[in-house]
Design a protein around this motif. Structure first.
Motif, PDB file in Angstrom:
ATOM      1  N   GLY A   1      40.530 145.574  36.780  1.00 18.22           N
ATOM      2  CA  GLY A   1      39.791 144.672  35.902  1.00 18.22           C
ATOM      3  C   GLY A   1      40.478 144.429  34.570  1.00 18.22           C
ATOM      4  N   ARG A   2      41.360 145.331  34.181  1.00 25.39           N
ATOM      5  CA  ARG A   2      42.124 145.143  32.934  1.00 25.39           C
ATOM      6  C   ARG A   2      43.390 144.354  33.278  1.00 25.39           C
ATOM      7  N   ILE A   3      43.204 143.061  33.483  1.00 26.01           N
ATOM      8  CA  ILE A   3      44.237 142.190  34.030  1.00 26.01           C
ATOM      9  C   ILE A   3      45.501 142.214  33.174  1.00 26.01           C
ATOM     10  N   ARG A   4      46.654 142.253  33.853  1.00 29.33           N
ATOM     11  CA  ARG A   4      47.920 142.222  33.126  1.00 29.33           C
ATOM     12  C   ARG A   4      48.885 141.278  33.844  1.00 29.33           C
ATOM     13  N   PRO A   5      49.787 140.645  33.084  1.00 27.51           N
ATOM     14  CA  PRO A   5      50.744 139.703  33.685  1.00 27.51           C
ATOM     15  C   PRO A   5      51.847 140.446  34.434  1.00 27.51           C
ATOM     16  N   VAL A   6      52.037 140.095  35.686  1.00 28.92           N
ATOM     17  CA  VAL A   6      53.012 140.773  36.545  1.00 28.92           C
ATOM     18  C   VAL A   6      53.763 139.733  37.371  1.00 28.92           C
ATOM     19  N   ILE A   7      55.049 139.960  37.551  1.00 30.06           N
ATOM     20  CA  ILE A   7      55.830 139.153  38.494  1.00 30.06           C
ATOM     21  C   ILE A   7      56.580 140.104  39.410  1.00 30.06           C
ATOM     22  N   THR A   8      56.607 139.772  40.703  1.00 27.28           N
ATOM     23  CA  THR A   8      57.387 140.532  41.677  1.00 27.28           C
ATOM     24  C   THR A   8      58.511 139.640  42.178  1.00 27.28           C
ATOM     25  N   VAL A   9      59.733 140.119  42.077  1.00 27.81           N
ATOM     26  CA  VAL A   9      60.905 139.324  42.460  1.00 27.81           C
ATOM     27  C   VAL A   9      61.477 139.876  43.756  1.00 27.81           C
ATOM     28  N   PHE A  10      61.554 138.993  44.763  1.00 22.71           N
ATOM     29  CA  PHE A  10      62.094 139.395  46.066  1.00 22.71           C
ATOM     30  C   PHE A  10      63.548 138.948  46.219  1.00 22.71           C
ATOM     31  N   ALA A  11      64.096 139.214  47.382  1.00 21.41           N
ATOM     32  CA  ALA A  11      65.496 138.881  47.668  1.00 21.41           C
ATOM     33  C   ALA A  11      65.748 137.391  47.440  1.00 21.41           C
ATOM     34  N   PRO A  12      66.838 137.054  46.768  1.00 21.36           N
ATOM     35  CA  PRO A  12      67.143 135.643  46.512  1.00 21.36           C
ATOM     36  C   PRO A  12      67.855 134.995  47.694  1.00 21.36           C
ATOM     37  N   ASP A  13      67.909 133.662  47.661  1.00 28.68           N
ATOM     38  CA  ASP A  13      68.774 132.948  48.596  1.00 28.68           C
ATOM     39  C   ASP A  13      70.220 133.293  48.297  1.00 28.68           C
ATOM     40  N   ARG A  14      71.026 133.343  49.351  1.00 30.17           N
ATOM     41  CA  ARG A  14      72.468 133.487  49.194  1.00 30.17           C
ATOM     42  C   ARG A  14      73.145 132.337  49.937  1.00 30.17           C
ATOM     43  N   PRO A  15      74.386 132.050  49.602  1.00 30.12           N
ATOM     44  CA  PRO A  15      75.046 130.885  50.210  1.00 30.12           C
ATOM     45  C   PRO A  15      74.968 130.859  51.732  1.00 30.12           C
ATOM     46  N   ASP A  16      75.036 132.020  52.369  1.00 30.70           N
ATOM     47  CA  ASP A  16      75.031 132.044  53.835  1.00 30.70           C
ATOM     48  C   ASP A  16      73.785 132.704  54.411  1.00 30.70           C
ATOM     49  N   ARG A  17      72.788 132.980  53.541  1.00 28.98           N
ATOM     50  CA  ARG A  17      71.618 133.694  54.035  1.00 28.98           C
ATOM     51  C   ARG A  17      70.380 133.339  53.209  1.00 28.98           C
ATOM     52  N   PRO A  18      69.629 132.312  53.629  1.00 26.60           N
ATOM     53  CA  PRO A  18      68.398 131.977  52.913  1.00 26.60           C
ATOM     54  C   PRO A  18      67.410 133.142  52.966  1.00 26.60           C
ATOM     55  N   ALA A  19      66.696 133.342  51.890  1.00 30.39           N
ATOM     56  CA  ALA A  19      65.712 134.422  51.827  1.00 30.39           C
ATOM     57  C   ALA A  19      64.422 133.999  52.524  1.00 30.39           C
ATOM     58  N   PRO A  20      63.587 134.949  52.915  1.00 31.60           N
ATOM     59  CA  PRO A  20      62.278 134.610  53.492  1.00 31.60           C
ATOM     60  C   PRO A  20      61.437 133.819  52.492  1.00 31.60           C
ATOM     61  N   ARG A  21      60.416 133.139  52.998  1.00 30.81           N
ATOM     62  CA  ARG A  21      59.552 132.314  52.172  1.00 30.81           C
ATOM     63  C   ARG A  21      58.092 132.738  52.324  1.00 30.81           C
ATOM     64  N   ILE A  22      57.379 132.778  51.211  1.00 30.56           N
ATOM     65  CA  ILE A  22      55.927 132.916  51.252  1.00 30.56           C
ATOM     66  C   ILE A  22      55.356 131.515  51.398  1.00 30.56           C
ATOM     67  N   VAL A  23      54.575 131.293  52.435  1.00 28.47           N
ATOM     68  CA  VAL A  23      54.055 129.959  52.731  1.00 28.47           C
ATOM     69  C   VAL A  23      52.931 129.577  51.771  1.00 28.47           C
ATOM     70  N   ASN A  24      52.083 130.525  51.413  1.00 24.34           N
ATOM     71  CA  ASN A  24      50.937 130.251  50.546  1.00 24.34           C
ATOM     72  C   ASN A  24      51.390 129.773  49.166  1.00 24.34           C
ATOM     73  N   GLN A  25      50.608 128.851  48.579  1.00 24.72           N
ATOM     74  CA  GLN A  25      50.915 128.406  47.220  1.00 24.72           C
ATOM     75  C   GLN A  25      50.599 129.502  46.207  1.00 24.72           C
ATOM     76  N   GLN A  26      49.618 130.339  46.506  1.00 24.95           N
ATOM     77  CA  GLN A  26      49.264 131.464  45.650  1.00 24.95           C
ATOM     78  C   GLN A  26      48.767 132.594  46.535  1.00 24.95           C
ATOM     79  N   LEU A  27      48.822 133.827  46.030  1.00 18.38           N
ATOM     80  CA  LEU A  27      48.536 134.974  46.883  1.00 18.38           C
ATOM     81  C   LEU A  27      47.087 135.040  47.313  1.00 18.38           C
ATOM     82  N   VAL A  28      46.183 134.569  46.485  1.00 16.01           N
ATOM     83  CA  VAL A  28      44.766 134.542  46.840  1.00 16.01           C
ATOM     84  C   VAL A  28      44.286 133.103  46.776  1.00 16.01           C
TER      85      VAL A  28
END
Length: 338
Positions: A106-133
């Protein structure tokens, strides 16, 4: 120091490294790091940020977000470095942990989670949802129309769901663009929902409204957009009817009066539940404080006026009555769709 053409990957990388070292004097001379980055780009076609660069870049990207009124807090952004996670199962689990961390009981705080980036020969996975909830939008018309497309996609993948008005959609993650997404039910303990009540009207609880707590929201975004927009939950006619307002003419301002009471209910409910929720008057004052701080540091604050001015009582807030630095589409670091 090696030069690099402006606009190229190398040019942007050099500019970023120099900015990092300029704003963090303790980082020392940027020249060795610039040489290292340019060599890595020449060798692999890309480069990898250090943990410190990643955190700095994420926070400055928030500082540069022209549509965000909450930028005063950009330095407090919690950066979860999960670049080693590149499987749908791993991404889903980290997304759920992200929600738990950001909700923080309930004590909301700003958070970002950074996953694997795209690379020239290996695109990273994608989250399809526009937002997590997000709530499902059902063919029957129940639920949130904004979630209708995602709901259809989830059902085609095998998600059963129901017909509830406030039913959290599953998280969908695609390993590659050509792959079918995998879906994951969002655990109950990862979503904090607040039932909505009004401090003066007991009947309001009978409407069965609720919303989820995440750092991205200001009270008016829930009360004046998500629950009020005609193409979302469209609750203004319902609230007006319960209030006994005359809806025969727009000149009675019944929408405005219902809108205020809907927003009162949102702010009251979150406060009573012990869940952080900002109001648009306070955040407007804080945004001007942010601009003043940035000006003292010699920095511009690109701002999209149409996003900064709240969707309720805009003219009563100080952010309405001024001009801003224009939006700079090429400003970096930035949060960009991909």
């Amino acid at each position: 120091m090696p030069a690099a053409p402006d606009g190229s990957l190398a040019g942007q990388a050099v500019a970023f490294v120099r900015q990092f070292h300029q704003e963090r004097p303790g980082a020392g001379d940027p020249a060795p790091r610039v040489r290292q980055v340019l060599a890595e780009i020449e060798r692999t076609g890309t480069y990898e940020h250090t943990a410190e660069e990643l955190a700095f870049g994420a926070r400055v990207a928030w500082r540069n977000s022209a549509r965000c009124i909450g930028r005063l807090y950009w330095r407090s952004l919690v950066v979860r470095d999960r670049r080693h996670v590149d499987s749908p199962d791993g991404i889903a689990e980290e997304c759920f942990e992200h929600l738990r961390t950001a909700t923080n009981g309930g004590r909301i705080r700003p958070v970002i989670t950074v996953f694997a980036p795209d690379r020239p020969d290996r695109p990273a996975p994608r989250i399809v949802n526009q937002q997590l909830v997000r709530y499902a939008g059902h063919p029957s018309g129940a639920g949130d129309p904004a979630g209708a497309v995602l709901t259809t996609q989830a059902r085609e993948l095998g998600w059963k769901g129901g017909e509830e008005r406030f039913e959290v959609l599953p998280l969908m993650v695609r390993r590659r663009d050509e792959d079918e997404p995998q879906w994951y039910e969002v655990p109950e303990d990862a979503v904090l929902e607040v039932p909505l009540r009004h401090p003066e009207h007991a009947w309001f609880a009978e409407l069965g409204l609720r919303w989820y707590a995440v750092p991205a929201y200001m009270g008016a975004e829930i009360g004046a957009r998500n629950l009020a927009d005609a193409d979302r939950y469209d609750q203004l006619p319902v609230v007006a009817a319960r209030l006994g307002l005359d809806t025969s003419s727009e000149r009675t301002l019944w929408r405005d009066r219902a809108l205020v009471e809907l927003n009162v209910a949102v702010l009251h409910s979150f406060q009573e539940a012990g869940v952080t929720m900002a109001d648009h008057h306070t955040e407007s004052e804080r945004f001007l404080k942010h601009i003043a701080q940035e000006e003292r540091l010699g920095r511009r604050t690109p701002t999209d006026w149409s996003w900064i001015v709240p969707p309720v009582s805009g003219g009563l807030t100080p952010v309405y009555h001024r001009y801003y630095d224009p939006v700079e589409p090429d400003l970096r670091p930035a949060f960009l769709p991909r």
